[in-house]
Design a protein around this motif. Sequence first.
Motif, PDB file in Angstrom:
ATOM      1  N   SER A 198      29.588 -23.531 -30.809  1.00 45.23           N
ATOM      2  CA  SER A 198      28.990 -24.750 -31.007  1.00 45.23           C
ATOM      3  C   SER A 198      28.929 -25.721 -29.794  1.00 45.23           C
ATOM      4  O   SER A 198      29.706 -25.875 -29.295  1.00 45.23           O
ATOM      5  N   SER A 199      27.787 -26.499 -29.793  1.00 47.41           N
ATOM      6  CA  SER A 199      27.846 -27.718 -29.308  1.00 47.41           C
ATOM      7  C   SER A 199      27.182 -28.826 -30.131  1.00 47.41           C
ATOM      8  O   SER A 199      26.109 -28.700 -30.527  1.00 47.41           O
ATOM      9  N   LEU A 200      27.730 -30.147 -29.981  1.00 44.47           N
ATOM     10  CA  LEU A 200      27.245 -31.317 -30.717  1.00 44.47           C
ATOM     11  C   LEU A 200      26.509 -32.093 -29.638  1.00 44.47           C
ATOM     12  O   LEU A 200      27.033 -32.235 -28.647  1.00 44.47           O
ATOM     13  N   SER A 201      25.354 -32.704 -30.086  1.00 39.94           N
ATOM     14  CA  SER A 201      24.923 -33.765 -29.388  1.00 39.94           C
ATOM     15  C   SER A 201      25.044 -35.130 -29.618  1.00 39.94           C
ATOM     16  O   SER A 201      25.253 -35.574 -30.626  1.00 39.94           O
ATOM     17  N   PHE A 202      25.242 -36.030 -28.711  1.00 34.12           N
ATOM     18  CA  PHE A 202      25.417 -37.538 -29.039  1.00 34.12           C
ATOM     19  C   PHE A 202      24.526 -38.345 -28.131  1.00 34.12           C
ATOM     20  O   PHE A 202      25.064 -39.337 -27.434  1.00 34.12           O
ATOM     21  N   ILE A 203      23.328 -37.980 -27.936  1.00 33.50           N
ATOM     22  CA  ILE A 203      22.464 -38.348 -26.776  1.00 33.50           C
ATOM     23  C   ILE A 203      22.097 -39.929 -27.262  1.00 33.50           C
ATOM     24  O   ILE A 203      21.905 -40.661 -26.564  1.00 33.50           O
ATOM     25  N   LEU A 204      22.114 -40.266 -28.579  1.00 36.09           N
ATOM     26  CA  LEU A 204      21.802 -41.737 -29.018  1.00 36.09           C
ATOM     27  C   LEU A 204      22.768 -42.756 -29.089  1.00 36.09           C
ATOM     28  O   LEU A 204      22.517 -43.852 -29.512  1.00 36.09           O
ATOM     29  N   GLY A 205      24.091 -41.958 -28.845  1.00 39.08           N
ATOM     30  CA  GLY A 205      25.177 -42.947 -28.585  1.00 39.08           C
ATOM     31  C   GLY A 205      26.065 -43.189 -29.951  1.00 39.08           C
ATOM     32  O   GLY A 205      26.561 -44.348 -29.974  1.00 39.08           O
TER      33      GLY A 205
END
Length: 354
Positions: A198-205
């Motif tokens: 898996s990978s998680l996204s933290f685009i929005l900070g």
Amino acid sequence: MSSQKHTIVIVGYGGMGSYHTQLIEENGRLEVAGTFDLLEERRSASVKAGYTAYTSYEEVLADPKVETILIATPNDVHKEIAIAAFRAGKHVICEKPVALSSDEFNEMLEEAEAAGRIMMVHQNRRWDEDFRIIKEMYEHNTIGPLFQLESRVHGANGIPGDWRHVKAQGGGMLLDWGVHLLDQLLFMIDSKVTSVSSSLSFILGNEVDDGFEALLQFENGIKAVVEVGTTNFITLPRWYVKGTEGTGIIEDWSLTGRIVTRNQESERREPTPIRAGVGLTKTMAPPSEGATITDVLPTAVELSSSFYTNFADVIEGSAEPIVKNAEVMRVLKLIEAIFAAAETNQTIKDFDVY
Ligand code: NAD
């Protein structure tokens, strides 16, 4: 079947808590005995909507006419509210995710067991029609045995609300939407998960994930891609599934979709090569005329009863829960594996419950 209605108090009268009043009222065997919310403005909203607003949780628990507590608060307080309910002899319906970890859920189950009360988790998306269509395709090999499923929800609004941004409150999209999509897959596919990456996204900070991708491999050979995104200004289909004889797609909750299968009657002919970009391809050319059949999606089969009818049956002792606690636990363990796979950037293969 009891002639008296079963009484439920909703704890947490926010977005989902107020929606539950409708769901309960649609069911003739249950009634909302009142609500409790920490916020005065939500207590006023409850009174305005015609529901008694208790002023403390202790008051709810001390009321002998209250049979069940429905928990619709942020995720970090589900456990303490449930445990207090069991100790006061109440049944519990809890919103998803039931707890922040499998250990927390274990504690809740031990208390339910000690009190001899029912604990049921509102994994309502098992009833979603789009999911039930896929389940029908899976169970009846409509496009041949499925070997790959892609289950996605995409939005472009970021993470909504307040507590959903906070890690300590169980925020983030894996715990929010992930729990639904994973619950659907594990409910449908009767096979062990053998590996997860898996990978998680933290685009929005934010400190919590605003989306994730997980790849699950099942022992029976099925592969599933699960993806949640909150910065997707163009959405991908809700479902894309591949069987050995065809492909199915469901675009969205309006159930726009189709299946395309191999035409068994048509004689196998090589496709005609096409120009593709600056190249030429036969492999990626459309199938030759008549080689495939496009059809409507199959009809979904209903589950044996609605969530709330099933709950009423379960507390009356006449049915098994459709959402079983062992299944909820399995999903929580899978979520823990997905977090671990993302943190370590490794494929996780050791599951203690599969
Ligand atoms: P929300 O923020 O709209 O509402 C939560 C309410 O709980 C607020 O009014 C808050 O004041 C109150 N609250 C907080 N702590 C409390 C406490 N200790 N005692 C009493 N009240 C308390 O949140 P929401 O979107 O309604 O989500 C609530 C729960 O429902 C979450 O667990 C969420 O994951 C779940 N949910 C489920 C679905 C679904 O389809 N099953 C959809 C949305 C939300």
